[in-house]
Design an enzyme around this catalytic site. Structure first.
Site, PDB file in Angstrom:
ATOM      1  N   ARG A 162       1.046  -1.118  -0.009  1.00 50.84           N
ATOM      2  CA  ARG A 162      -0.004  -0.068  -0.100  1.00 50.84           C
ATOM      3  C   ARG A 162       1.065   1.037  -0.026  1.00 50.84           C
ATOM      4  O   ARG A 162       1.654   1.402   0.912  1.00 50.84           O
ATOM      5  CB  ARG A 162      -1.059  -0.021   1.188  1.00 50.84           C
ATOM      6  CG  ARG A 162      -1.605   1.237   1.341  1.00 50.84           C
ATOM      7  CD  ARG A 162      -2.794   1.153   2.124  1.00 50.84           C
ATOM      8  NE  ARG A 162      -2.902   0.858   3.278  1.00 50.84           N
ATOM      9  CZ  ARG A 162      -3.575   1.160   4.564  1.00 50.84           C
ATOM     10  NH1 ARG A 162      -5.066   1.190   4.167  1.00 50.84           N
ATOM     11  NH2 ARG A 162      -3.430   1.091   5.744  1.00 50.84           N
ATOM     12  N   ASP A 444      -4.672   2.824  13.944  1.00 50.61           N
ATOM     13  CA  ASP A 444      -3.767   3.551  13.152  1.00 50.61           C
ATOM     14  C   ASP A 444      -4.450   4.856  12.650  1.00 50.61           C
ATOM     15  O   ASP A 444      -5.233   5.272  13.341  1.00 50.61           O
ATOM     16  CB  ASP A 444      -3.410   2.725  11.807  1.00 50.61           C
ATOM     17  CG  ASP A 444      -4.868   2.438  10.904  1.00 50.61           C
ATOM     18  OD1 ASP A 444      -5.845   3.108  11.249  1.00 50.61           O
ATOM     19  OD2 ASP A 444      -4.721   1.689   9.897  1.00 50.61           O
TER      20      ASP A 444
END
Length: 525
Positions: A162, A444
């Site tokens: 990613r 996160d």
């Protein structure tokens, strides 16, 4: 250095190790993609700003009339390669060496390694991460800690990478004095150094694309893929990418996003935490919009359920994998009772995804791979996917995607939790850690975004009232920030807590709503 591409400067240390990644040839690909596509990236970011103004003024999103022929058309994505046929459990995590090894070895089918939301994008983290991945792909990565040596198993997960989203720059690299795209930088370096090695080992360059808000943003990635493949002599369609549907606007364009990437698509993923944040962000000034405590906004909430089922239906109609999102729950080592509750939550989440028809789902911890795998195997058996589940019974209207419930309860405990998590996460991020276990949940940037945006919105919404009748106010929040800062500071964790509290205060009580918390944070590291 004179052998960098013309106009390129690197405003950071380039150690001998870093120089093995930042080679003139790799940077030439970065520069080529920058020169070709940076104007379009900037145009698309301007479109985001204009769209936000329209939403703030009361525009209601809907499916695009101009792309109806794509939604109604009979087409499918190109077949995915063998290495991506089985994705029942995917583990995610940042690019530090220990995480890379543990994730590869976890028993998951696939490992999404992250330069984005679970990674604090310091120069060191970004470039060392590239080194770690290159070394791991060659099966050479080792890590030693406290007398223990970590190495890769014979059987490892399939890698997916990613890169950063379109909104993020790489401030340490400029071309003609302007910062370059963080996403292009991450993508180009990884592709240049690893594509051919991955192909030789029976896999390929596979990616996850974050934060897209439209099919035009997907088209930009697709055009980048085409040029990058041509530049490196890779056959067209070698790159495969799964798109995270983690913005409310992208949910209205899922068919179109798959269509734009159809030669390079590996499906869609229901990225739930950023999706919730996106809903709050896009409707932040709507007086009728207000979500309850974060813990109450689950995948069974009406708007989340509609989004999950629509994503699944569209993917399978187009021959594309549908991957479920992440439960934030993690194993709790020192409390068997709490651990049992957490594991039950994980199992219920993966069971729902599997029974709905999803082809796989995400976990954030190696200890969750096996229980998640069991739930998918119960439903899939030996099958690689559930494409046959076409969901003809699912009919999702635009209004269903906007059915924002629950609105209550908003509690003092929920408000305090948002503040505590916000300070804790921001402080850890500033100290270089973007993936942080807090109160037995894996946090996160996406979950921290929910925390600060909810507080900002509760202050301003007439519905921002605690279940005991008190209105959420700036004064209340500032008082709780002081109290929660004391708790976080005394937790024994490592982080820049005082600075984090100041930033959280500014971002949750200030008049201006910052588009992403990582934008001002990035200027501080």
């Amino acid at each position: 250095m004179s052998n960098y591409p013309q106009g390129m400067e690197i405003h950071a240390d380039v150690t001998p190790d870093f120089a093995t990644v930042l080679t003139p040839e790799a940077l030439a690909l970065v520069a080529k993609l920058h020169h070709t596509f940076e104007p379009r990236r900037q145009e698309l970011l301007k479109i985001r700003v204009e769209r936000t103004k329209l939403l703030d003024a009361g525009e209601i999103p809907d499916f695009l009339p101009e792309t109806k022929s794509i939604r109604d058309g009979d087409w499918k994505i190109s077949p995915v390669p063998q290495a991506l046929h089985c994705r029942r459990v995917e583990i995610t995590g940042p690019v530090d060496a220990k995480m890379v090894i543990n994730a590869y070895n976890s028993g998951a089918d696939s490992y999404m390694t992250d330069f984005e939301d679970s990674n604090s994008p310091s120069w060191s983290n970004q470039i060392q991460g590239q080194i770690n991945l290159r070394s791991a792909i060659k099966r050479e990565l080792r890590f030693e800690q406290n007398g223990k040596t970590y190495t890769l198993n014979e059987k490892i997960a399939v890698l997916q990478v990613r890169p950063r989203g379109w909104h993020l720059d790489e401030k340490h690299v400029t071309i003609d004095g302007k910062r370059i795209s963080g996403g292009i930088f991450d993508f180009a370096l990884f592709l240049f150094h690893n594509a051919k090695e991955l192909l030789a080992r029976g896999a390929g360059p596979y990616f996850y694309l974050p934060k897209l808000e439209s099919h035009l943003e997907a088209r930009l990635w697709n055009d980048i893929f085409i040029m990058a493949q041509e530049s490196l002599g890779l056959p067209r369609g070698t790159i495969k990418a799964t798109v995270l549907i983690e913005t409310i606007l992208a949910a209205f364009e899922m068919d179109e996003i798959l269509y734009e990437l159809r030669e390079h698509s590996a499906g869609l993923n229901a990225g739930r935490w950023d999706y919730i944040f996106s809903c709050i962000k896009k409707f932040k000034v709507d007086k009728s919009f207000c979500l309850a405590d974060r813990a109450k906004v689950t995948m069974t909430a009406p708007f989340m359920r509609s989004y999950a089922l629509l994503l699944l239906k569209i993917c399978h109609h187009r021959g594309a994998p549908a991957i479920g999102g992440m439960s934030a729950l993690i194993p709790i080592k020192n409390d068997p009772e709490k651990n049992a509750i957490a594991m039950a939550g994980i199992i219920a989440d993966k069971r729902r995804d599997a029974e709905d028809g999803y082809d796989g789902g995400w976990v954030a911890h190696p200890g969750l791979v096996e229980p998640a795998m069991i739930e998918f195997k119960k439903v899939l058996g030996d099958k690689l996917n559930q494409f046959e589940k076409q969901k003809p019974e699912v009919h999702v209207l635009g209004s269903d995607l906007l059915d924002f419930q629950p609105e209550t309860p908003i509690t003092e405990a929920g408000l305090r939790m948002n503040i505590n998590v916000g300070i804790h996460y921001l402080g850890a991020w500033l100290a270089g850690n973007g993936c942080v276990p807090i109160h037995n949940l894996m946090e996160d940037a996406a979950t921290a975004e929910i925390s600060r945006s909810q507080v900002w919105q509760w202050i301003r919404s007439p519905k921002g009232v605690l279940d005991d009748g008190r209105k959420v106010t700036v004064e209340m929040v500032k008082g709780y920030i002081k109290e929660e800062l004391v708790k976080v500071s005394s937790s024994g964790a490592i982080g820049h807590w005082d600075r984090a509290a100041v930033i959280f205060d500014q971002m949750s009580t200030g008049e201006h709503f910052e588009e992403f918390l990582t934008l001002p944070l990035y200027e501080e590291i």
